[in-house]
Scaffold this motif. Structure first.
Motif, mmCIF file in Angstrom:
data_model
loop_
_atom_site.group_PDB
_atom_site.id
_atom_site.type_symbol
_atom_site.label_atom_id
_atom_site.label_comp_id
_atom_site.label_asym_id
_atom_site.label_seq_id
_atom_site.Cartn_x
_atom_site.Cartn_y
_atom_site.Cartn_z
ATOM 1 N N GLU A 1 45.685 -7.025 2.012
ATOM 2 C CA GLU A 1 44.285 -6.970 2.447
ATOM 3 C C GLU A 1 44.187 -6.959 3.977
ATOM 4 O O GLU A 1 43.386 -6.216 4.546
ATOM 5 C CB GLU A 1 43.497 -8.153 1.881
ATOM 6 N N ASN B 1 42.924 -3.805 6.470
ATOM 7 C CA ASN B 1 41.865 -3.891 7.477
ATOM 8 C C ASN B 1 42.328 -3.343 8.821
ATOM 9 O O ASN B 1 41.552 -2.721 9.540
ATOM 10 C CB ASN B 1 41.376 -5.330 7.612
ATOM 11 N N TYR C 1 40.259 -0.397 10.312
ATOM 12 C CA TYR C 1 39.351 -0.738 11.425
ATOM 13 C C TYR C 1 40.000 -0.810 12.801
ATOM 14 O O TYR C 1 39.300 -0.989 13.787
ATOM 15 C CB TYR C 1 38.659 -2.080 11.139
ATOM 16 N N HIS D 1 38.357 -2.886 17.339
ATOM 17 C CA HIS D 1 37.064 -3.149 17.987
ATOM 18 C C HIS D 1 36.602 -4.587 17.773
ATOM 19 O O HIS D 1 35.599 -5.006 18.338
ATOM 20 C CB HIS D 1 36.010 -2.127 17.546
ATOM 21 N N GLY D 2 37.340 -5.333 16.944
ATOM 22 C CA GLY D 2 36.970 -6.719 16.722
ATOM 23 C C GLY D 2 35.783 -6.864 15.783
ATOM 24 O O GLY D 2 35.205 -5.871 15.340
ATOM 25 N N ALA E 1 31.055 -11.021 8.103
ATOM 26 C CA ALA E 1 32.223 -10.275 7.615
ATOM 27 C C ALA E 1 32.904 -10.992 6.451
ATOM 28 O O ALA E 1 33.494 -10.358 5.578
ATOM 29 C CB ALA E 1 33.225 -10.058 8.753
ATOM 30 N N SER F 1 30.506 -4.822 4.094
ATOM 31 C CA SER F 1 31.497 -3.855 4.571
ATOM 32 C C SER F 1 30.865 -2.838 5.497
ATOM 33 O O SER F 1 29.728 -2.419 5.281
ATOM 34 C CB SER F 1 32.114 -3.117 3.382
ATOM 35 N N ALA G 1 32.794 -0.110 6.169
ATOM 36 C CA ALA G 1 33.694 1.033 5.957
ATOM 37 C C ALA G 1 32.888 2.325 5.806
ATOM 38 O O ALA G 1 31.838 2.328 5.172
ATOM 39 C CB ALA G 1 34.532 0.799 4.703
ATOM 40 N N TRP H 1 38.353 1.582 -1.214
ATOM 41 C CA TRP H 1 38.354 0.467 -0.263
ATOM 42 C C TRP H 1 36.924 0.259 0.216
ATOM 43 O O TRP H 1 36.041 1.055 -0.129
ATOM 44 C CB TRP H 1 39.269 0.765 0.948
ATOM 45 N N GLY H 2 36.721 -0.790 1.008
ATOM 46 C CA GLY H 2 35.385 -0.975 1.568
ATOM 47 C C GLY H 2 34.381 -1.548 0.593
ATOM 48 O O GLY H 2 33.209 -1.192 0.611
ATOM 49 N N MET I 1 35.587 -7.056 -0.141
ATOM 50 C CA MET I 1 36.273 -8.105 -0.901
ATOM 51 C C MET I 1 37.525 -8.621 -0.212
ATOM 52 O O MET I 1 38.088 -9.636 -0.614
ATOM 53 C CB MET I 1 36.672 -7.575 -2.282
ATOM 54 N N GLY I 2 37.985 -7.896 0.814
ATOM 55 C CA GLY I 2 39.281 -8.216 1.411
ATOM 56 C C GLY I 2 39.354 -9.599 2.028
ATOM 57 O O GLY I 2 40.218 -10.412 1.664
ATOM 58 N N LEU I 3 38.459 -9.882 2.968
ATOM 59 C CA LEU I 3 38.497 -11.186 3.639
ATOM 60 C C LEU I 3 38.260 -12.332 2.645
ATOM 61 O O LEU I 3 39.007 -13.313 2.663
ATOM 62 C CB LEU I 3 37.501 -11.217 4.809
ATOM 63 N N PRO I 4 37.243 -12.223 1.751
ATOM 64 C CA PRO I 4 37.092 -13.285 0.738
ATOM 65 C C PRO I 4 38.349 -13.464 -0.132
ATOM 66 O O PRO I 4 38.715 -14.591 -0.437
ATOM 67 C CB PRO I 4 35.905 -12.787 -0.111
ATOM 68 N N SER J 1 40.457 -3.397 -3.760
ATOM 69 C CA SER J 1 40.480 -4.834 -3.466
ATOM 70 C C SER J 1 40.141 -5.650 -4.717
ATOM 71 O O SER J 1 40.610 -6.778 -4.871
ATOM 72 C CB SER J 1 39.497 -5.169 -2.341
HETATM 73 N N1 LIG Z 1 40.757 -6.179 11.556
HETATM 74 C C1 LIG Z 1 39.451 -5.884 11.634
HETATM 75 N N2 LIG Z 1 38.934 -5.292 12.736
HETATM 76 C C2 LIG Z 1 37.616 -4.995 12.814
HETATM 77 N N3 LIG Z 1 36.732 -5.248 11.835
HETATM 78 C C3 LIG Z 1 37.179 -5.830 10.714
HETATM 79 C C4 LIG Z 1 38.554 -6.173 10.556
HETATM 80 N N4 LIG Z 1 38.702 -6.770 9.341
HETATM 81 C C5 LIG Z 1 37.494 -6.775 8.778
HETATM 82 N N5 LIG Z 1 36.560 -6.226 9.603
HETATM 83 C C6 LIG Z 1 35.107 -6.108 9.332
HETATM 84 O O1 LIG Z 1 34.757 -7.029 8.299
HETATM 85 C C7 LIG Z 1 34.225 -6.314 7.171
HETATM 86 C C8 LIG Z 1 34.646 -7.015 5.886
HETATM 87 O O2 LIG Z 1 36.052 -6.916 5.711
HETATM 88 P P1 LIG Z 1 36.667 -7.041 4.252
HETATM 89 O O3 LIG Z 1 38.127 -6.842 4.330
HETATM 90 O O4 LIG Z 1 36.177 -8.298 3.629
HETATM 91 O O5 LIG Z 1 35.979 -5.846 3.451
HETATM 92 P P2 LIG Z 1 36.233 -4.272 3.594
HETATM 93 O O6 LIG Z 1 37.503 -4.010 4.317
HETATM 94 O O7 LIG Z 1 35.012 -3.661 4.149
HETATM 95 O O8 LIG Z 1 36.380 -3.841 2.071
HETATM 96 P P3 LIG Z 1 37.641 -4.145 1.113
HETATM 97 O O9 LIG Z 1 38.473 -5.177 1.778
HETATM 98 O O10 LIG Z 1 37.024 -4.590 -0.173
HETATM 99 O O11 LIG Z 1 38.356 -2.838 0.971
HETATM 100 C C9 LIG Z 1 34.739 -4.893 7.335
HETATM 101 O O12 LIG Z 1 33.930 -3.946 6.677
HETATM 102 C C10 LIG Z 1 34.706 -4.740 8.852
HETATM 103 O O13 LIG Z 1 33.406 -4.490 9.307
#
Ligand SMILES: Nc1ncnc2c1ncn2[C@@H]1O[C@H](COP(=O)(O)OP(=O)(O)OP(=O)(O)O)[C@@H](O)[C@H]1O
Ligand SMILES: [Mg+2]
Lengths: 157, 110
Positions: free
Chosen positions: A58, A62, A66, A90-91, A98, A104, A106, A115-116, A119-122, B35
């Motif tokens: 995950e 990201n 990103y 870009h942070g 987030a 998302s 994405a 993707w997008g 769910m990744g961060l959770p 995911s």
């Molecule tokens: N390394 C990163 N750099 C910049 N923005 C990020 C980064 N990681 C996460 N984000 C931001 O946080 C949001 C949520 O991230 P998260 O991983 O939870 O979901 P996602 O990547 O959009 O979708 P998924 O993980 O389900 O594919 C992203 O859509 C993005 O805006």
């Protein structure tokens, strides 16, 4: 199984680094597959290895979606696996947002790939025992995750 | 149930790892969100999806899934097949919809 009885709990057993390239979807998952192999070689419990691979995937994803570039660092001690994924991207402006399930930014073509879904961060937070995220807009993001090797909490996940 | 038996029962077309069909399948997961599969599928699941791109292989590998069934006549891309061979992930295709495939497998595994 790693014989941890005689080794100090904080002694580094294995560490490694794996480069990540933004936009390189063809290579997505290679960092986590690499880590999975390393941890399996150590004879670590299958579920712990899988959890480490999931959170790494995950975080790796990201960076690919990103950021411009980044690294995976991992450190294994008898106590834990520490996974750090750091990028130059870009942070994240609003980390709290987030971290919300379903949030998302994405682009549509990334969503088409499945993707997008936000769910990744959770997932990373839920699957690791300790989770920290740090981000500076315009500079990059660092995610640090720890998975305990011998812990009741870990086994219940 | 062996993957080979599922292939026979559903007349699936096997695209990779014909020799990896002795794996046991105990349950399945249906999703096109990667995911979601990373979070909620389980080891030895058969994964039913309409995604065809290369990332499905790494997801299946990391999760220890038994194989991937690509539904609705969609075809996996060349680099997907190449990676699946390296990672030893069986990929199968079918003309049937995800609903039909999941329904049949659910009955078979019950
Ligand atoms: N390394 C990163 N750099 C910049 N923005 C990020 C980064 N990681 C996460 N984000 C931001 O946080 C949001 C949520 O991230 P998260 O991983 O939870 O979901 P996602 O990547 O959009 O979708 P998924 O993980 O389900 O594919 C992203 O859509 C993005 O805006
Ligand atoms: Mg993500």
């Amino acid at each position: 199984m790693l014989n941890t009885n005689s080794i100090p709990l904080d002694k580094l057993i294995v560490e490694g680094i794996f480069p990540l390239v933004g936009g390189n979807f063809a290579k997505a998952g290679e960092a986590s597959i690499h880590l999975k192999q390393k941890l399996t070689e150590l004879g670590l419990n299958e579920d712990i290895v899988r959890r480490a691979a999931i959170v790494t995937f995950e975080a790796e994803m990201n960076v690919i979606i990103y950021a411009v570039a980044g690294w995976l660092h991992y450190y294994v001690t008898p106590r834990q696996i520490k996974i750090i994924v750091q990028d130059m991207g870009h942070g994240i402006e609003n980390i709290e947002l987030a971290l919300q399930e379903g949030y998302s930014t994405a682009p549509p073509w990334v969503k088409e790939m499945g993707w997008g879904s936000g769910m990744g961060l959770p997932n990373m937070k839920r699957t690791s025992d300790e989770f920290k995220i740090d981000s500076v807009v315009g500079e990059g993001t660092t995610v640090e995750m720890i998975i305990y090797l011998n812990n009741v909490k870990a086994q219940n996940k | 149930m062996k993957l080979a038996d599922l292939v026979k029962e559903l007349s699936l077309e096997v695209k990779t790892c014909k020799d990896g069909l002795q794996r046991d399948v105990d349950s399945g997961y249906v999703s096109d969100l990667l995911s979601d599969v990373l979070a909620n599928s389980a080891k030895d699941n058969i994964w039913i999806t309409l995604q065809t791109h290369i990332n499905i292989v790494a997801v299946a590998s990391v999760k220890g899934l038994a194989g991937i069934i690509i539904v609705a006549s969609r075809q996996p891309q060349e680099d997907t097949l190449k990676k699946a061979k390296v990672e030893k992930i069986p990929i199968m295709t079918t003309t049937k919809s995800a609903f039909e495939v999941a329904g049949k497998i659910y009955q078979l595994l019950k």
